[in-house]
Write a protein that holds these residues in place. Structure first.
Motif, PDB file in Angstrom:
ATOM      1  N   ASP A 261       0.877  -1.167   0.000  1.00 39.87           N
ATOM      2  CA  ASP A 261       0.000   0.000   0.000  1.00 39.87           C
ATOM      3  C   ASP A 261       0.915   1.218   0.000  1.00 39.87           C
ATOM      4  O   ASP A 261       1.550   1.535   1.006  1.00 39.87           O
ATOM      5  CB  ASP A 261      -0.885  -0.021   1.241  1.00 39.87           C
ATOM      6  CG  ASP A 261      -1.876   1.128   1.283  1.00 39.87           C
ATOM      7  OD1 ASP A 261      -1.947   1.895   0.295  1.00 39.87           O
ATOM      8  OD2 ASP A 261      -2.571   1.282   2.301  1.00 39.87           O
ATOM      9  N   LEU A 262       1.014   1.886  -1.133  1.00 44.96           N
ATOM     10  CA  LEU A 262       1.957   2.990  -1.333  1.00 44.96           C
ATOM     11  C   LEU A 262       1.193   4.305  -1.388  1.00 44.96           C
ATOM     12  O   LEU A 262       0.292   4.472  -2.204  1.00 44.96           O
ATOM     13  CB  LEU A 262       2.738   2.788  -2.631  1.00 44.96           C
ATOM     14  CG  LEU A 262       3.489   1.455  -2.760  1.00 44.96           C
ATOM     15  CD1 LEU A 262       3.989   1.254  -4.182  1.00 44.96           C
ATOM     16  CD2 LEU A 262       4.649   1.399  -1.766  1.00 44.96           C
ATOM     17  N   THR A 263       1.536   5.229  -0.516  1.00 45.72           N
ATOM     18  CA  THR A 263       0.868   6.528  -0.505  1.00 45.72           C
ATOM     19  C   THR A 263       1.894   7.642  -0.648  1.00 45.72           C
ATOM     20  O   THR A 263       3.062   7.501  -0.268  1.00 45.72           O
ATOM     21  CB  THR A 263       0.066   6.736   0.792  1.00 45.72           C
ATOM     22  OG1 THR A 263       0.949   6.656   1.920  1.00 45.72           O
ATOM     23  CG2 THR A 263      -1.011   5.680   0.935  1.00 45.72           C
ATOM     24  N   ASP A 264       1.433   8.749  -1.191  1.00 42.68           N
ATOM     25  CA  ASP A 264       2.295   9.911  -1.438  1.00 42.68           C
ATOM     26  C   ASP A 264       1.375  11.126  -1.430  1.00 42.68           C
ATOM     27  O   ASP A 264       0.513  11.272  -2.296  1.00 42.68           O
ATOM     28  CB  ASP A 264       2.999   9.745  -2.786  1.00 42.68           C
ATOM     29  CG  ASP A 264       3.989  10.870  -3.089  1.00 42.68           C
ATOM     30  OD1 ASP A 264       4.038  11.862  -2.338  1.00 42.68           O
ATOM     31  OD2 ASP A 264       4.714  10.753  -4.096  1.00 42.68           O
ATOM     32  N   TRP A 265       1.519  11.981  -0.430  1.00 42.37           N
ATOM     33  CA  TRP A 265       0.637  13.145  -0.361  1.00 42.37           C
ATOM     34  C   TRP A 265       1.406  14.343   0.199  1.00 42.37           C
ATOM     35  O   TRP A 265       2.438  14.206   0.849  1.00 42.37           O
ATOM     36  CB  TRP A 265      -0.595  12.852   0.489  1.00 42.37           C
ATOM     37  CG  TRP A 265      -0.346  12.804   1.972  1.00 42.37           C
ATOM     38  CD1 TRP A 265      -0.523  13.803   2.874  1.00 42.37           C
ATOM     39  CD2 TRP A 265       0.149  11.689   2.726  1.00 42.37           C
ATOM     40  NE1 TRP A 265      -0.188  13.393   4.136  1.00 42.37           N
ATOM     41  CE2 TRP A 265       0.235  12.095   4.076  1.00 42.37           C
ATOM     42  CE3 TRP A 265       0.534  10.392   2.390  1.00 42.37           C
ATOM     43  CZ2 TRP A 265       0.690  11.244   5.082  1.00 42.37           C
ATOM     44  CZ3 TRP A 265       0.977   9.549   3.395  1.00 42.37           C
ATOM     45  CH2 TRP A 265       1.043   9.976   4.720  1.00 42.37           C
ATOM     46  N   THR A 266       0.870  15.513  -0.069  1.00 39.68           N
ATOM     47  CA  THR A 266       1.443  16.765   0.413  1.00 39.68           C
ATOM     48  C   THR A 266       0.367  17.511   1.186  1.00 39.68           C
ATOM     49  O   THR A 266      -0.739  17.724   0.670  1.00 39.68           O
ATOM     50  CB  THR A 266       1.949  17.635  -0.751  1.00 39.68           C
ATOM     51  OG1 THR A 266       2.928  16.888  -1.493  1.00 39.68           O
ATOM     52  CG2 THR A 266       2.595  18.918  -0.238  1.00 39.68           C
ATOM     53  N   ASP A 267       0.670  17.897   2.423  1.00 42.75           N
ATOM     54  CA  ASP A 267      -0.338  18.555   3.250  1.00 42.75           C
ATOM     55  C   ASP A 267      -0.435  20.040   2.912  1.00 42.75           C
ATOM     56  O   ASP A 267       0.280  20.549   2.028  1.00 42.75           O
ATOM     57  CB  ASP A 267      -0.069  18.334   4.740  1.00 42.75           C
ATOM     58  CG  ASP A 267       1.239  18.952   5.224  1.00 42.75           C
ATOM     59  OD1 ASP A 267       1.749  19.894   4.559  1.00 42.75           O
ATOM     60  OD2 ASP A 267       1.757  18.521   6.267  1.00 42.75           O
ATOM     61  N   ALA A 268      -1.309  20.742   3.608  1.00 38.41           N
ATOM     62  CA  ALA A 268      -1.581  22.155   3.299  1.00 38.41           C
ATOM     63  C   ALA A 268      -0.351  23.036   3.486  1.00 38.41           C
ATOM     64  O   ALA A 268      -0.234  24.093   2.859  1.00 38.41           O
ATOM     65  CB  ALA A 268      -2.725  22.659   4.169  1.00 38.41           C
ATOM     66  N   SER A 269       0.569  22.604   4.341  1.00 36.57           N
ATOM     67  CA  SER A 269       1.772  23.409   4.585  1.00 36.57           C
ATOM     68  C   SER A 269       2.866  23.146   3.566  1.00 36.57           C
ATOM     69  O   SER A 269       3.922  23.777   3.599  1.00 36.57           O
ATOM     70  CB  SER A 269       2.311  23.124   5.994  1.00 36.57           C
ATOM     71  OG  SER A 269       2.809  21.800   6.080  1.00 36.57           O
ATOM     72  N   SER A 275       4.509   6.916   2.357  1.00 37.39           N
ATOM     73  CA  SER A 275       4.492   5.788   3.280  1.00 37.39           C
ATOM     74  C   SER A 275       4.265   4.490   2.517  1.00 37.39           C
ATOM     75  O   SER A 275       3.646   4.473   1.445  1.00 37.39           O
ATOM     76  CB  SER A 275       3.417   5.963   4.355  1.00 37.39           C
ATOM     77  OG  SER A 275       2.129   5.826   3.799  1.00 37.39           O
ATOM     78  N   LEU A 276       4.780   3.417   3.090  1.00 37.73           N
ATOM     79  CA  LEU A 276       4.666   2.080   2.509  1.00 37.73           C
ATOM     80  C   LEU A 276       4.190   1.126   3.590  1.00 37.73           C
ATOM     81  O   LEU A 276       4.755   1.102   4.689  1.00 37.73           O
ATOM     82  CB  LEU A 276       6.027   1.642   1.949  1.00 37.73           C
ATOM     83  CG  LEU A 276       6.227   0.211   1.466  1.00 37.73           C
ATOM     84  CD1 LEU A 276       7.306   0.185   0.386  1.00 37.73           C
ATOM     85  CD2 LEU A 276       6.631  -0.728   2.617  1.00 37.73           C
ATOM     86  N   ILE A 277       3.156   0.362   3.292  1.00 33.84           N
ATOM     87  CA  ILE A 277       2.655  -0.657   4.212  1.00 33.84           C
ATOM     88  C   ILE A 277       2.676  -1.995   3.472  1.00 33.84           C
ATOM     89  O   ILE A 277       1.984  -2.158   2.461  1.00 33.84           O
ATOM     90  CB  ILE A 277       1.221  -0.368   4.696  1.00 33.84           C
ATOM     91  CG1 ILE A 277       1.134   1.014   5.352  1.00 33.84           C
ATOM     92  CG2 ILE A 277       0.760  -1.466   5.651  1.00 33.84           C
ATOM     93  CD1 ILE A 277       1.935   1.145   6.620  1.00 33.84           C
ATOM     94  N   PRO A 278       3.472  -2.971   3.946  1.00 33.29           N
ATOM     95  CA  PRO A 278       3.473  -4.285   3.287  1.00 33.29           C
ATOM     96  C   PRO A 278       2.155  -5.017   3.539  1.00 33.29           C
ATOM     97  O   PRO A 278       1.542  -4.888   4.600  1.00 33.29           O
ATOM     98  CB  PRO A 278       4.640  -5.024   3.973  1.00 33.29           C
ATOM     99  CG  PRO A 278       5.383  -3.987   4.755  1.00 33.29           C
ATOM    100  CD  PRO A 278       4.407  -2.914   5.076  1.00 33.29           C
TER     101      PRO A 278
END
Length: 363
Positions: A261-269, A275-278
């Protein structure tokens, strides 16, 4: 400099349409056959599935089964506007009108295609949604404990309506595949590595004022002086793959046994997070191993039984890093038993465990 978001995604001409027009089958054989026509996916295989998602959007249907609107939130906003913005009036008007809503369940198919090298991360991971939309429930609860007072409450109350009996849950549309994305896993890791290095450089540049009862004046120290070796291990997203490559598991292709489970995000700042979750791809039950039961020989025998069932030596270590089958106490006990000589552990696996003991990580 970190690679931009989604730079690790692979785009194959016409693949989205090809996936969307492929007829779903119970074993997804037709889909896999179609994917293998792409040179980059010629050895594609279905690794595993996860069925824990659904679309927020619901279709609205009238009492006679005709489609009213594709999106319940948009439709309710228009209904409130029709009533001059009075949410209570809208709720009462629609409450007993016989409207029903659908629910679109999503099963995520994880398809992997190994590359040519032995690098554990050398594979593509395709994530494909199987959408199953059925008529699920009445629009509103006929006996709510309170009436919505604003549009947000009205829209969220749609899920409170009574569920329909199974016999009345008919399909709203045929099953359909939707390609979410194709990820080059090694490229994702490289982007994660670059982001981690930026963070480490920023931390390395920090200065700390250190005082003590025996030192009248404060000393200025760097992280390297205060915590020598703090950066000796890579970030855990990379470490998972490195540990596979240097352990007994390395004789087996990682993508045959794990997806991510691969995520890539940028917050408001403007702060970017990756992050990676096997997620294990073993699709049969696995018994939990309790590190507190039995003698060392019996305990280690249960770990070896899991290895044989999964088909990968030292696989218990990776299950310990994420999941609910093996807890961290198992790693500690294996180290103690190996050092006491009550079990025999391959040298390369012992070194992986000792590094984990020195700086534990998990997901």
């Amino acid at each position: 400099m970190t690679p931009p978001p989604n730079s690790y995604q692979r785009h194959l001409a016409g693949i989205e349409e090809a996936v969307a027009t492929c007829p779903p089958t119970p074993n997804h054989a037709a889909l896999i056959h179609r994917l293998r026509r792409e040179s980059a996916l010629e050895n594609a295989r279905l690794a595993t599935t996860r069925g824990d998602r659904w679309l927020v959007r619901r279709k609205v249907l009238a009492a006679d089964g005709t489609m009213v609107d594709e999106d319940h939130e948009t439709w309710l906003a228009a209904q409130v506007a029709f009533d001059g913005g009075d949410v209570r009036v809208t709720f009462r008007r629609l409450q007993d009108a016989g409207y029903q809503v659908s629910r679109c369940g999503i099963t995520t198919l994880y398809v992997v295609a190994a590359g040519q090298s032995d690098l554990p991360s050398n594979f593509l991971q395709a994530e494909i949604y199987l959408e199953n939309e059925v008529l699920e429930r009445d629009l509103f609860d006929p006996h709510p404990w309170r009436i919505p007072t604003n549009l947000d409450e009205l829209q969220r109350s749609v899920g409170d309506g009574p569920a329909l009996p199974d016999a009345e849950r008919r399909p709203v549309r045929p099953l359909v595949y939707q390609l979410r994305r194709i990820v080059d896993v090694e490229a994702w890791l490289q982007a994660g590595d670059a982001l981690e290095e930026v963070r480490r450089e920023a931390f390395r540049d920090r200065r700390y004022k250190v005082t003590s009862s025996s030192t009248p004046s404060a000393a200025i120290q760097t992280p390297d002086q205060l915590w020598p070796g703090w950066d000796r291990f890579p970030a855990k997203h990379r470490r998972f793959f490195n540990d596979w490559a240097r352990s007994s598991a390395s004789k087996h292709r990682l993508c045959d046994h794990w997806v991510f489970d691969l995520t890539d995000w940028t917050d408001a700042s403007g702060r970017r997070e990756m992050s990676l979750i096997p997620m294990w791809a073993f699709n049969r039950p696995l018994a939990k191993v309790d590190a507190g039961k039995g003698c060392d020989h019996e305990f280690y025998g249960r770990l070896q039984k899991l290895e044989r069932r999964v088909g990968v030596p030292f696989s218990w270590f990776f299950y310990m890093l994420h999941g609910n089958r093996i807890e961290a106490a198992a790693g500690d006990r294996v180290i103690r038993a190996a050092e006491a000589g009550t079990i025999v552990l391959p040298e390369q696996d012992y070194r992986v465990l000792k590094d984990w003991e020195s700086e534990p990580y998990a997901f």
